[in-house]
Design an enzyme around this catalytic site. Structure first.
Site, PDB file in Angstrom:
ATOM      1  CB  THR A 232      -0.857   0.040   1.342  1.00 45.11           C
ATOM      2  OG1 THR A 232       0.000  -0.087   2.521  1.00 45.11           O
ATOM      3  CG2 THR A 232      -1.780  -1.236   1.230  1.00 45.11           C
ATOM      4  CE  LYS A 234       3.551   9.573  -0.842  1.00 43.35           C
ATOM      5  NZ  LYS A 234       4.587  10.911  -1.137  1.00 43.35           N
ATOM      6  CB  SER A 236      -2.001   3.173  -5.927  1.00 43.11           C
ATOM      7  OG  SER A 236      -0.415   2.570  -5.609  1.00 43.11           O
ATOM      8  CE  LYS A 258       0.686   3.100  -8.649  1.00 50.69           C
ATOM      9  NZ  LYS A 258       1.870   3.633  -8.930  1.00 50.69           N
ATOM     10  CG  ASP A 374       7.947  10.403  -5.630  1.00 52.93           C
ATOM     11  OD1 ASP A 374       8.792  10.853  -4.912  1.00 52.93           O
ATOM     12  OD2 ASP A 374       6.930   9.503  -5.424  1.00 52.93           O
TER      13      ASP A 374
END
Length: 490
Positions: A232, A234, A236, A258, A374
Site C-alpha cells: 500500500t 499514499k 494506491s 494497481k 519522485d
C-alpha cells in the site's frame, strides 16, 4: 371327507366355514388403497396446517398494518377539528367482526398517550389557563418538559430514547435542544461514513465499484484470480494476480493490479504534477475531482509505455480500466522484488546499481523526455541483478514549469542514498544534475543552483507562451488497450 369336516369343526360344536378364496391382485389392491388413503389424509392435514399458518401470519401482518395506519391517521389529524379517515385503506379480516377481537386492542391504537400526565396539559387558544396566581401558560416548565419528552419519538430510529411509559418525564428545553442537535449531527456523520465506505478505497481494501471492476476482469478471462494485497502507498493499493489472456494476447503469468485510491485527500496536494502537464492540461480543467483519479492512472500508463519503449526496465502495462492499472509483476512466485532501500547488496552490487541508475536517469531524460519527479530508493526495485523503475504516475516532461526543480530533487535523493551506501564513485547532487540534464550550471551552493534552475524554467515558459506550442514525443501509438469505460460511470 370326514377329515376335512373334522379340521373345520369348532371345539364348541359350531361349524366354522372356510374363508372364501381371493386372488393375490385383490390383496395387493386393497393394501395399495389403504396406503393411498393414509397418504392423502396426511397430505390434507399438512396442507390444512400450512393454510392455517399462512392465514394466521397474514392476519398478524394486516393487524400490524392497521395499527400503523391508525398511528399515521392520528399523527396526520392531530388536534384538528376536521379529521381525515384512513379506514378505506385498512385490511379488513373476519377476525375483526368477532366479539373476541374487541378485547384485543393495543394501547397504541387508543387515544391514550402513556407519556401524558393524569392532568390535562393542553392549553386553549388564548395561551393560558387559570386565574390570578394560579394562571398556567403554554410556557410552563412542566408542560414544556412533558411535550419535549413526547417529541423524542420523532428522533431517528437509530437514536435509542428509551421507554418512559408510566413515568412522568420532563425534559427542559436546553436538554431537548442539545439532544436534537446531537441526533442531527449523528445522522449527518453516519451518512458521510456510509458514502465514504461506498465510494472510497481504503488501506488494503476496495470499495464495491472497484471490487466489481476486478470481478469483471476475472470473468472476462484477463485474470485467472486475484490473490491479495502486496503493498500500500499514499496513492494506491497493489494486488497480486495470476494472468489469463486478453484479445488473443497472453497476459503475464504473474500480474499486479494497481488500484488508485479514490479518497481525494491523497491527491489534493499533487495537482502540480498534472495540471501544468500539457498532455492532460485541457482535460484536467474539465473533469470533476473523482474522475481526475482516473487521469492519474492513464498518466502512469502512458509514462510506462514510453519508458518501456526506450528499453528502461519497468513494469509492462497489460490493460487499463478506469482507476485500475494491470501490469506485469516484478518478482517471482508471489514474492515481490525488494525496494533498493531494503535490498541487501554487496559493495560491488551497490556500485553496479549506482551506474545502472545513472544510466537510466540519463536515458529517461534524454530518450524518453521524462523526469521521474519522485525518484528515490523507495521507487526503485532490485530484481535479477537489475534496478527497475516503478511509480511513474507523477512523471512529467522537462518542459513542465517545475520540471528541472523536480529533476534536482531526484538527483539529491539518488546522490544522498548512494553516498550513504558507501559508493565512492557517487557524484554530488550538482554534478549528477548536470550529467543527467546536459546543462552546465556552475555553482556549489544549493540556493544559487536552484535560482539558476528557476531562471531557466522561467525563460522556457516565456518561450513556450510566445510560440504557443511545445515539441514533444508522440505516445499515442503503441499504447496498451483500455477497456470500455462508457458503462459503470459515476
Amino acid at each position: 371327507m370326514s377329515f376335512l369336516f373334522y379340521f373345520f369343526q369348532s371345539p364348541w360344536g359350531a361349524p366354522v366355514l372356510a374363508p372364501a378364496p381371493c386372488s393375490l391382485a385383490d390383496v395387493m389392491s386393497e393394501q395399495l388403497a389403504r396406503q393411498l388413503h393414509e397418504e392423502v389424509s396426511n397430505t390434507y392435514i399438512s396442507n390444512y396446517y400450512d393454510l392455517m399458518l399462512a392465514q394466521m401470519l397474514q392476519m398478524e401482518f394486516d393487524r400490524e398494518f392497521d395499527t400503523q395506519l391508525r398511528r399515521e391517521e392520528k399523527k396526520f389529524n392531530g388536534d384538528s377539528k376536521v379529521s381525515i379517515s384512513f379506514e378505506n385503506y385498512r385490511m379488513v379480516h373476519p377476525y375483526e367482526d368477532s366479539d373476541s377481537s374487541e378485547d384485543e386492542v393495543d394501547w397504541q391504537d387508543t387515544r391514550h398517550d402513556p407519556y401524558r400526565a393524569d392532568k390535562p396539559t393542553t392549553t386553549p387558544k388564548k395561551g393560558f389557563v387559570g386565574k390570578g396566581k394560579n394562571i398556567t401558560t403554554k410556557h410552563d416548565e412542566d408542560i414544556c418538559g412533558r411535550k419535549n419528552t413526547a417529541r423524542m419519538d420523532n428522533f431517528a430510529p437509530e437514536v435509542q430514547v428509551g421507554d418512559g411509559i408510566g413515568m412522568d418525564l420532563k425534559l427542559s428545553n436546553q436538554v431537548y435542544n442539545a439532544l436534537k442537535r446531537h441526533c442531527h449531527t449523528e445522522q449527518r456523520r453516519s451518512a458521510r461514513l456510509h458514502e465514504k465506505k461506498e465510494h472510497s478505497t481504503a488501506e488494503q481494501a476496495v470499495d464495491p465499484r472497484t471490487r466489481l471492476l476486478m470481478y469483471k476482469m476475472v470473468n472476462a478471462g484477463i485474470l485467472e484470480n486475484i490473490n491479495g494485497c502486496i503493498s500500500t502507498g499514499k496513492e494506491s493499493v497493489v494486488f497480486h494476480a495470476n494472468g489469463g489472456s486478453f484479445e488473443e494476447k497472453i497476459v503475464p503469468e504473474e500480474c499486479v493490479l494497481k488500484v488508485f485510491k479514490t479518497t481525494l485527500n491523497e491527491f489534493k496536494n499533487r495537482d502540480k504534477y498534472i495540471k501544468d502537464d500539457y498532455r492532460f492540461k485541457n482535460r484536467f480543467s474539465k473533469l470533476n475531482p473523482r474522475k481526475i483519479i482516473r487521469l492519474w492512472a492513464e498518466k502512469e500508463m502512458h509514462n510506462l509505455t514510453r519508458i518501456k519503449k526506450a528499453g528502461i526496465p519497468c513494469p509492462e502495462v497489460v490493460i487499463l480500466k478506469k482507476h485500475i492499472l494491470v501490469m506485469s509483476f516484478i518478482g517471482k512466485d508471489h514474492v515481490p522484488a525488494p525496494k533498493l532501500k531494503d535490498a541487501i547488496l554487496s559493495s560491488e552490487d551497490m556500485k553496479k546499481a549506482y551506474y545502472q541508475v545513472l544510466n537510466m536517469m540519463q536515458r529517461l531524460y534524454q530518450d524518453c523526455n521524462l523526469v521521474h519527479a519522485d525518484l528515490s530508493e523507495y521507487n526503485m526495485l532490485w530484481h535479477d541483478g537489475q534496478v527497475w523503475f516503478i511509480d511513474v504516475s507523477q512523471s512529467i516532461e522537462p518542459t513542465h514549469p517545475h520540471g528541472l526543480e523536480f529533476l534536482f530533487r531526484d538527483c539529491r535523493n539518488v546522490a544522498t542514498f548512494f553516498q550513504k551506501a558507501g559508493v565512492a564513485e557517487a557524484l554530488s547532487v550538482f554534478e549528477l544534475f548536470n550529467t543527467v540534464s546536459g546543462l552546465q550550471i556552475n555553482s556549489d551552493n544549493e540556493a544559487d543552483f536552484l535560482a539558476q534552475i528557476e531562471a531557466l524554467e522561467k525563460r522556457n515558459e516565456d518561450h513556450v507562451q510566445k510560440s504557443g506550442k511545445k515539441i514533444f514525443m508522440d505516445t499515442s501509438e503503441g499504447s496498451p488497450p483500455q477497456l470500455n469505460t462508457d458503462d459503470d460511470d459515476d
